[in-house]
Design an enzyme around this catalytic site. Structure first.
Site, PDB file in Angstrom:
ATOM      1  N   TYR A 139       0.897  -1.150   0.000  1.00  0.00           N
ATOM      2  CA  TYR A 139       0.000   0.000   0.000  1.00  0.00           C
ATOM      3  C   TYR A 139       0.932   1.195   0.000  1.00  0.00           C
ATOM      4  CZ  TYR A 139      -4.333  -2.536   1.002  1.00  0.00           C
ATOM      5  OH  TYR A 139      -5.435  -3.344   0.939  1.00  0.00           O
TER       6      TYR A 139
ATOM      7  N   HIS B 183     -10.896  -6.436  -5.076  1.00  0.00           N
ATOM      8  CA  HIS B 183     -10.649  -6.496  -3.638  1.00  0.00           C
ATOM      9  C   HIS B 183     -11.750  -7.299  -2.937  1.00  0.00           C
ATOM     10  CE1 HIS B 183      -7.721  -4.338  -0.943  1.00  0.00           C
ATOM     11  NE2 HIS B 183      -8.507  -4.815  -0.027  1.00  0.00           N
TER      12      HIS B 183
HETATM   13  N1  FMN Z   1      -5.656  -6.845  -0.412  1.00  0.00           N
HETATM   14  C1  FMN Z   1      -4.479  -6.206  -0.367  1.00  0.00           C
HETATM   15  O1  FMN Z   1      -3.907  -5.913  -1.414  1.00  0.00           O
HETATM   16  N2  FMN Z   1      -3.905  -5.885   0.839  1.00  0.00           N
HETATM   17  C2  FMN Z   1      -4.494  -6.186   2.016  1.00  0.00           C
HETATM   18  O2  FMN Z   1      -3.944  -5.903   3.080  1.00  0.00           O
HETATM   19  C3  FMN Z   1      -5.749  -6.834   1.989  1.00  0.00           C
HETATM   20  N3  FMN Z   1      -6.391  -7.119   3.149  1.00  0.00           N
HETATM   21  C4  FMN Z   1      -7.558  -7.830   3.100  1.00  0.00           C
HETATM   22  C5  FMN Z   1      -8.192  -8.180   4.287  1.00  0.00           C
HETATM   23  C6  FMN Z   1      -9.341  -8.951   4.271  1.00  0.00           C
HETATM   24  C7  FMN Z   1      -9.977  -9.342   5.572  1.00  0.00           C
HETATM   25  C8  FMN Z   1      -9.882  -9.394   3.033  1.00  0.00           C
HETATM   26  C9  FMN Z   1     -11.104 -10.273   2.979  1.00  0.00           C
HETATM   27  C10 FMN Z   1      -9.271  -9.021   1.846  1.00  0.00           C
HETATM   28  C11 FMN Z   1      -8.114  -8.234   1.856  1.00  0.00           C
HETATM   29  N4  FMN Z   1      -7.480  -7.869   0.672  1.00  0.00           N
HETATM   30  C12 FMN Z   1      -6.299  -7.177   0.730  1.00  0.00           C
HETATM   31  C13 FMN Z   1      -8.008  -8.281  -0.643  1.00  0.00           C
HETATM   32  C14 FMN Z   1      -7.474  -9.663  -1.041  1.00  0.00           C
HETATM   33  O3  FMN Z   1      -6.112  -9.596  -1.362  1.00  0.00           O
HETATM   34  C15 FMN Z   1      -8.208 -10.205  -2.269  1.00  0.00           C
HETATM   35  O4  FMN Z   1      -8.178  -9.259  -3.296  1.00  0.00           O
HETATM   36  C16 FMN Z   1      -9.654 -10.570  -1.981  1.00  0.00           C
HETATM   37  O5  FMN Z   1      -9.820 -11.091  -0.680  1.00  0.00           O
HETATM   38  C17 FMN Z   1     -10.106 -11.591  -2.996  1.00  0.00           C
HETATM   39  O6  FMN Z   1     -11.455 -11.863  -2.865  1.00  0.00           O
HETATM   40  P1  FMN Z   1     -12.028 -13.135  -2.059  1.00  0.00           P
HETATM   41  O7  FMN Z   1     -11.936 -12.788  -0.618  1.00  0.00           O
HETATM   42  O8  FMN Z   1     -13.422 -13.205  -2.571  1.00  0.00           O
HETATM   43  O9  FMN Z   1     -11.180 -14.343  -2.433  1.00  0.00           O
END
Ligand code: FMN
Length: 419
Positions: A151, A318
């Site tokens: 980030y 995301h």
């Molecule tokens: N994506 C990031 O690039 N950095 C993060 O710190 C980040 N934190 C996340 C925290 C949570 C609780 C969740 C559910 C997702 C986060 N994501 C983050 C997005 C994930 O990398 C990913 O894009 C997403 O979870 C994919 O969708 P799915 O949960 O349906 O598999």
């Protein structure tokens, strides 16, 4: 014996002794079990999405609209589920998506996921919102491929420091997440008025950073009624340790100005809404690692990514956590894959819940897929074992789906496999 069959055999064999899987295999049962296990706030943060959560819903319904058309009599006895990415041969097309604040799901957080990744040989993308300093996660990963998700902070010195540390910990790529220059309108979290970062959760990469320590020191030394503290790096490391050992309790136990200054500094530097395509040159000068952009959804942005010389793209929304009412992520994939035309790898995430889903993403042009929530649910249920079992099951189903649709290599999974 193939991987898929081996996993099936292991599960059915345990059944002969009356044991059923501790971590449910069915995606819906997995989610329901995690929901029962997790606290209200943790469930809201992990399972929740933006607004009315229509994007998260669209991620699923768009994947379900695509249907697989199996082929027969093609000798699928020997199969290779592996993919090639940035010079590394991976055992399957799955990666552990970067997920922040894993301490909400399980005390061992990033370290448990690293252990799962190591046991499976599956890459882990380490989050900038990690609950454990990346150096410790890297040790737990041993030789396993790791990427670092950035980030891009408001402070260039801090950005450079995070990238330097990622390189030093052996990251094989820098993933720049573009869809979160501000936090989305997360209705469940808003209704609980609960944000982990304000409680010093998920900020271990910052608390363990020397440049961040200077920023905190500067803020803490600004004249105000109660702030005579000048923290050194060691003090910040200690705080990171405390935050890790007492998830959630950090700020409740410590009301001194130091953690407050640290949290305030984090809130200051976390986001960089002024970021533009031009900034990528700055990053390119500072690292020779592949740069992967995460969160692209428009083919024109994919074209811009190519123009700016990036090395990979992750089509993602995301997991629906940022914009409500956006297209299902899989609907963005074919157009982007076509525009990229194979020049750089295109990866996919958002809504992957099964091996069959991954198969569809590959058929639509993805080289590999990232999994988010499902492994967090496994983590909540059974720590490292749980995260490992969830991804192991995805790999097993993917292997069997290849066999049952007449494919022996991942490059055989082409558009004509779908309708
Ligand atoms: N994506 C990031 O690039 N950095 C993060 O710190 C980040 N934190 C996340 C925290 C949570 C609780 C969740 C559910 C997702 C986060 N994501 C983050 C997005 C994930 O990398 C990913 O894009 C997403 O979870 C994919 O969708 P799915 O949960 O349906 O598999």
């Amino acid at each position: 014996e193939s991987f898929g069959r081996a996993v099936q055999a292991q599960i059915y064999r345990a059944g002969l002794f009356g044991r059923t899987p501790r971590v449910p295999v069915s995606p819906d049962a997995l989610e329901a079990a995690a929901r029962r296990r997790m606290s209200r706030t943790a469930w809201a943060y992990v399972a929740g999405s933006a607004g009315r959560e229509r994007t998260a819903h669209a991620n699923r319904s768009a994947l379900d609209r695509w249907e697989i058309v199996p082929r027969m009599l093609r000798d699928v006895e020997d199969r290779d589920t592996g993919v090639e990415l940035f010079g590394a041969r991976l055992p399957s097309p799955f990666l552990f998506a970067p997920v922040g604040v894993l301490e909400m799901a399980h005390q061992e957080a990033d370290l448990a996921v690293a252990a799962a990744a190591r046991e499976l040989g599956v890459p882990m993308v380490i989050s900038t919102q990690g609950s454990v300093p990346m150096e410790e996660t890297a040790v737990a990963l041993a030789e396993t491929v790791r990427w670092y998700q950035l980030y891009w902070p408001g402070d260039d010195g801090l950005a450079a420091s995070l990238v330097r540390r990622a390189e030093a910990t052996g990251a094989a790529a820098i993933v720049v997440t573009l869809d979160t220059d501000l936090l989305g309108w997360r209705t469940r979290d808003l209704d609980l008025a609960w944000l982990p970062f304000g409680r010093a959760m998920g900020i271990a990469q910052y608390l363990s950073d020397p440049v961040f320590a200077e920023l905190v020191a500067e803020r803490a030394s600004r004249p105000r009624q109660d702030a005579p503290v000048k923290p050194g790096l060691a003090a910040l490391k200690t705080l990171a340790g405390i935050a890790r050992r007492y998830p959630g309790g950090f700020l409740r136990n410590l009301t001194s100005p130091l953690p407050r200054a640290a949290v305030e500094t984090f809130l200051d530097v976390f986001s960089r809404p002024a970021l533009t395509w031009e900034h990528l040159a700055w990053l390119r000068e500072r690292t020779s690692l592949p740069i992967v952009l995460k969160g692209l959804q428009h083919p024109d942005d994919a074209a811009l990514a190519l123009d700016h010389g990036v090395d990979g793209i992750i089509v993602s929304n995301h997991g629906g956590r940022q914009v409500d009412g956006a297209i299902g992520a899989i609907d963005a994939l074919p157009g982007i894959a076509e525009r990229v035309g194979g020049r750089i790898p295109v990866l996919f995430d958002s809504g992957i819940r099964s091996g069959a889903d991954a198969f569809k993403a590959l058929a639509l042009g993805a080289r590999a897929v990232l999994v988010g929530r499902p492994y967090v649910y496994g983590l909540a249920l059974a720590g490292a074992d749980g995260a490992r079992e969830v991804v192991r099951n995805l790999m097993a189903e993917f292997d069997l789906t290849m066999a049952l649709t007449g494919r022996t290599t991942t490059s055989d999974i082409t558009r004509d496999a779908l309708r």
